[in-house]
Design a protein around this motif. Structure first.
Motif: not given
Length: 90
Positions: A16-29, A37-52
């Motif tokens: 529900s918070d893409l910037p925060a989640r990507v930051y966590q992955h990039r910094t190894g948190l 697997h050192d997956c630190k690059l955001l290469v694709w995303y899509e937004a949804h209004d509904d979490l379900e």
């Protein structure tokens, strides 16, 4: 979708918070697959209004063949450019 390099290992997740989640992955948190697997690059995303709906889409993509996931990334990001600058908060 996070990746370690072009055509490399990918990870698909939902948040529900893409910037925060990507930051966590990039910094190894976040321990787990992306860190191992050192997956630190955001290469694709899509937004949804509904979490379900977002969770349904995540599960759908996770079941896909690898080639389908690569094709999904390459349709909008053929060079596998890191999209982090598009979503990062100033």
């Amino acid at each position: 979708m996070m990746a370690n390099q072009r055509n490399g290992t990918t990870y698909t997740g939902v948040t529900s918070d893409l910037p925060a989640r990507v930051y966590q992955h990039r910094t190894g948190l976040v321990d787990g697959f992306t860190k191992e697997h050192d997956c630190k690059l955001l290469v694709w995303y899509e937004a949804h209004d509904d979490l379900e709906a977002a969770r349904h889409r995540e599960l759908q993509i996770k079941k896909w063949k690898r080639a389908w996931k690569i094709a999904l990334v390459e349709r909008s990001n053929p060079l596998w450019k890191d999209l982090w600058p598009e979503v990062a908060r100033p």
